[in-house]
Design a protein around this motif. Structure first.
Motif, PDB file in Angstrom:
ATOM      1  N   GLU A 193      -1.695  -3.832   6.501  1.00 24.20           N
ATOM      2  CA  GLU A 193      -2.979  -4.081   5.857  1.00 24.20           C
ATOM      3  C   GLU A 193      -3.972  -2.979   6.187  1.00 24.20           C
ATOM      4  O   GLU A 193      -4.720  -2.502   5.316  1.00 24.20           O
ATOM      5  CB  GLU A 193      -3.538  -5.438   6.299  1.00 24.20           C
ATOM      6  CG  GLU A 193      -2.714  -6.645   5.889  1.00 24.20           C
ATOM      7  CD  GLU A 193      -2.831  -6.970   4.413  1.00 24.20           C
ATOM      8  OE1 GLU A 193      -3.635  -6.320   3.720  1.00 24.20           O
ATOM      9  OE2 GLU A 193      -2.107  -7.872   3.945  1.00 24.20           O
ATOM     10  N   ILE A 196      -2.895   0.250   4.268  1.00 20.53           N
ATOM     11  CA  ILE A 196      -3.098   0.146   2.823  1.00 20.53           C
ATOM     12  C   ILE A 196      -4.539   0.531   2.494  1.00 20.53           C
ATOM     13  O   ILE A 196      -4.800   1.333   1.584  1.00 20.53           O
ATOM     14  CB  ILE A 196      -2.783  -1.277   2.327  1.00 20.53           C
ATOM     15  CG1 ILE A 196      -1.282  -1.561   2.410  1.00 20.53           C
ATOM     16  CG2 ILE A 196      -3.269  -1.465   0.882  1.00 20.53           C
ATOM     17  CD1 ILE A 196      -0.919  -3.029   2.227  1.00 20.53           C
ATOM     18  N   THR A 200      -5.373   4.133   0.435  1.00 20.24           N
ATOM     19  CA  THR A 200      -5.708   3.960  -0.981  1.00 20.24           C
ATOM     20  C   THR A 200      -6.706   5.002  -1.502  1.00 20.24           C
ATOM     21  O   THR A 200      -6.507   5.537  -2.607  1.00 20.24           O
ATOM     22  CB  THR A 200      -6.226   2.535  -1.241  1.00 20.24           C
ATOM     23  OG1 THR A 200      -5.173   1.596  -0.918  1.00 20.24           O
ATOM     24  CG2 THR A 200      -6.616   2.345  -2.690  1.00 20.24           C
ATOM     25  N   CYS A 233       2.796  -2.292   1.136  1.00 23.28           N
ATOM     26  CA  CYS A 233       2.547  -3.535   0.402  1.00 23.28           C
ATOM     27  C   CYS A 233       3.768  -4.445   0.414  1.00 23.28           C
ATOM     28  O   CYS A 233       3.638  -5.679   0.499  1.00 23.28           O
ATOM     29  CB  CYS A 233       2.138  -3.224  -1.041  1.00 23.28           C
ATOM     30  SG  CYS A 233       0.478  -2.512  -1.216  1.00 23.28           S
ATOM     31  N   ARG A 238       2.536  -8.111  -0.437  1.00 24.16           N
ATOM     32  CA  ARG A 238       1.677  -7.896  -1.601  1.00 24.16           C
ATOM     33  C   ARG A 238       2.538  -7.270  -2.705  1.00 24.16           C
ATOM     34  O   ARG A 238       2.455  -6.081  -2.997  1.00 24.16           O
ATOM     35  CB  ARG A 238       0.482  -7.016  -1.205  1.00 24.16           C
ATOM     36  CG  ARG A 238      -0.420  -7.711  -0.207  1.00 24.16           C
ATOM     37  CD  ARG A 238      -1.359  -6.799   0.556  1.00 24.16           C
ATOM     38  NE  ARG A 238      -2.301  -6.066  -0.267  1.00 24.16           N
ATOM     39  CZ  ARG A 238      -3.370  -5.415   0.216  1.00 24.16           C
ATOM     40  NH1 ARG A 238      -3.624  -5.446   1.530  1.00 24.16           N
ATOM     41  NH2 ARG A 238      -4.181  -4.761  -0.580  1.00 24.16           N
ATOM     42  N   GLU A 241       1.234  -5.453  -6.023  1.00 23.95           N
ATOM     43  CA  GLU A 241       0.631  -4.169  -5.652  1.00 23.95           C
ATOM     44  C   GLU A 241       1.713  -3.158  -5.301  1.00 23.95           C
ATOM     45  O   GLU A 241       1.612  -1.978  -5.657  1.00 23.95           O
ATOM     46  CB  GLU A 241      -0.318  -4.355  -4.478  1.00 23.95           C
ATOM     47  CG  GLU A 241      -1.606  -5.076  -4.807  1.00 23.95           C
ATOM     48  CD  GLU A 241      -2.468  -5.263  -3.582  1.00 23.95           C
ATOM     49  OE1 GLU A 241      -3.000  -4.261  -3.073  1.00 23.95           O
ATOM     50  OE2 GLU A 241      -2.593  -6.417  -3.125  1.00 23.95           O
ATOM     51  N   ALA A 242       2.743  -3.610  -4.597  1.00 26.74           N
ATOM     52  CA  ALA A 242       3.862  -2.717  -4.281  1.00 26.74           C
ATOM     53  C   ALA A 242       4.494  -2.192  -5.556  1.00 26.74           C
ATOM     54  O   ALA A 242       4.758  -0.990  -5.699  1.00 26.74           O
ATOM     55  CB  ALA A 242       4.895  -3.444  -3.423  1.00 26.74           C
TER      56      ALA A 242
END
Length: 572
Positions: A193, A196, A200, A233, A238, A241-242
């Protein structure tokens, strides 16, 4: 314990990550490891505001990554179900395979990971990201690359250790390092987390361009950010998102990435099963998306020892320490290999016999046979210092460790799609090849309406002629294989969601098997089993597989691995 802590701290408190480009690919940074150096005591005077400083610093970080390169492969393979230790293996390798850390082990050196991390932290804290030239941020590419190195290293670290200190600022004193080590620990989800969010903002920043270094394209020295975001992700759960990050990366018009239809090994002619046709290679620059460049001479720095561990060399007197397990041999031989046989009259599907070949490795999937060779040297003098057989695994490539390879990215993409509720779209990657024409043929309208945003790939670059399902890389023409299909319940379930929920774990099993067939010996397997076992809250998913690496269940090992705490290396 005290000695281990001191060693851990000594490597945390490293100085500037400066490296050089000299006689070898990367020169040593050993002279920078002295914690009494002025560069440490007066670190506020050391800014990275010149292009030469930045390049040398990035090269220095790669030098640190070389230290953990072999380990990223060995920790993922020696503990898995795809490799077995031989009598010639070192005690450290044997204990690693047995999950025995009652004694110190050379492969349990957490300080090496934090040496990379601290160098990255120092760089990120001192690089002048605001400096511009002709309207362009001068160091933005290196900044993004170093963020990728740090996130990738943390992911490797937390997969190996389970709970680790999350340190994002450079540690310049022993006091700071001790405080960090004794502070709270972060688990896999927390680490993912954090990174990520950290990666980003730089997801679409290009990597640096340094040309060829040591006869290798430096563009491949860097971690592909969007592929790494997909991995983070995926581990974080997630899934959509992955899928989005993987799709963005693979379908990027700057560099489209396909599962190339020409790179496969198969039986081409029905009833003639003497020699497979085609060329299957995993070491070409088209497939290898990112690498850790190792030195080729010990004089120049850090060289890989994987050739001596997994292969036969004069240096190890042909005594290889690891070999393909009975588990991977059985999985490979159990695959149904089929041939689409076209004549002037009709097109038939011919299924190759599962047994009866001249070599067991020719049964089923052919990828193991394509990359693995064992040869007898004949009778040896009983007092000879050399082994009577030699082994080679062609995935070992000139001291270069692969971190990202295109078919493996596609398989993780399939995993993300499947867990997002799109099992038919995942089967495109396994069975048919991902292209829009196949998507329209093999994904029903209900799923396609939702999954189209992830699988709508460029019509010109991705066609039925130039891309294939990954299973076809070793198991023949999978698109016509009636035994390799989307699982269906025996009777109609109440709702569509019930059917999808039934299919998801079964398609996931197919994906995990394909990851083994395609990615064996590359360092992924233990962590692929771990990721699915954690997702399902089912330790037996990993424990059962690893305990059967010799072909039958080792119940003692299975019981050990039913406790997830034993999956991880102990911190000092």
């Amino acid at each position: 314990m005290k000695k281990n802590i001191i060693k851990f701290v000594a490597f945390l408190v490293t100085a500037l990550p400066l490296g050089g480009v000299g006689g070898g690919l990367l020169t040593s940074c050993a002279d920078m490891l002295d914690t009494t150096s002025e560069l440490v005591e007066f670190e506020e005077d050391n800014t990275l505001n010149h292009p030469t400083d930045s390049v040398y610093s990035v090269m220095g970080i790669i030098n640190k990554i070389q230290t953990i390169a072999d380990r990223t492969v060995l920790l993922g393979e020696v503990r898995s179900d795809l490799m077995s230790v031989t009598d010639a293996a070192t005690t450290d390798l044997k204990r690693l395979a047995a999950f025995d850390f009652s004694e110190p082990n050379k492969y349990n050196q957490v300080s090496d990971y934090y040496a990379v991390i601290n160098n990255c932290n120092y760089y990120l804290a001192h690089i002048d990201t605001a400096m511009q030239r002709r309207g362009r941020k001068l160091f933005i590419n290196e900044y993004a690359a170093v963020k990728g190195f740090r996130a990738w290293t943390y992911l490797e670290l937390v997969k190996a250790y389970g709970q680790v200190p999350l340190v994002t600022q450079p540690l310049m004193t022993e006091r700071e390092a001790l405080a960090a080590m004794n502070g709270s620990k972060a688990g896999i989800k927390e680490i993912c987390e954090y990174f990520i969010n950290d990666l980003t903002p730089v997801a679409y920043v290009d990597m640096p361009v340094y040309g060829n270094i040591g006869n290798r394209p430096s563009s491949k020295f860097f971690i592909p950010t969007r592929a790494l975001l997909g991995d983070l992700c995926l581990w974080a759960g997630r899934y959509e998102e992955a899928a989005k990050w993987y799709a963005d990366y693979l379908n990027d018009k700057k560099n489209y990435i396909r599962v190339n239809a020409s790179n496969r090994v198969r039986w081409a002619t029905p009833m003639v099963y003497t020699s497979p046709s085609g060329a299957y290679s995993v070491t070409g620059d088209i497939e290898r998306l990112a690498i850790i460049p190792m030195e080729t001479r010990i004089f120049d720095g850090i060289i890989s020892d994987l050739d001596n561990i997994m292969g036969s060399t004069r240096e190890n007197r042909y005594f290889y320490q690891l070999e393909p397990s009975e588990g991977i041999r059985q999985l490979s031989a159990s695959q149904v290999h089929c041939i689409e046989h076209k004549t002037d009259i009709a097109t038939d599907t011919v299924y190759v016999p599962l047994t009866g070949m001249s070599d067991r490795l020719l049964n089923g999937d052919l990828r193991l046979n394509a990359v693995y060779r064992i040869s007898s040297l004949g009778s040896q003098d009983p007092y000879s210092e050399y082994s009577s057989s030699t082994q080679s695994i062609s995935k070992l490539s000139n001291g270069t460790i692969t971190t990202y390879r295109s078919p493996m990215v596609y398989l993780r993409f399939a995993e993300a799609l499947n867990r997002s509720g799109f099992p038919q779209s995942a089967m495109l990657i396994l069975k048919y090849g991902l292209c829009n024409e196949n998507a329209r043929l093999y994904v029903d309208s209900v799923e396609y309406a939702s999954s189209k945003r992830y699988i709508n790939f460029d019509e010109i670059e991705f066609t039925r002629e130039n891309t294939i399902g990954i299973h076809s890389r070793g198991s023949g023409d999978s698109h016509c294989n009636a035994f390799y299909v989307l699982p269906q319940p025996q009777s109609q379930l109440a709702t569509r969601k019930d059917t999808v929920d039934y299919q998801i774990p079964l398609v996931e099993d197919l994906i995990v098997n394909e990851m083994a067939l395609e990615g064996a010996f590359e360092g992924y397997r233990f962590y692929d089993l771990m990721r699915v076992a954690l997702r399902r809250n089912d330790p037996a998913y990993l424990a059962n597989a690893v305990a059967r690496r010799q072909g039958t269940t080792d119940e003692t090992l299975r019981q050990l691995l039913m406790n997830t705490a034993n999956w991880y290396l102990p911190l000092p």
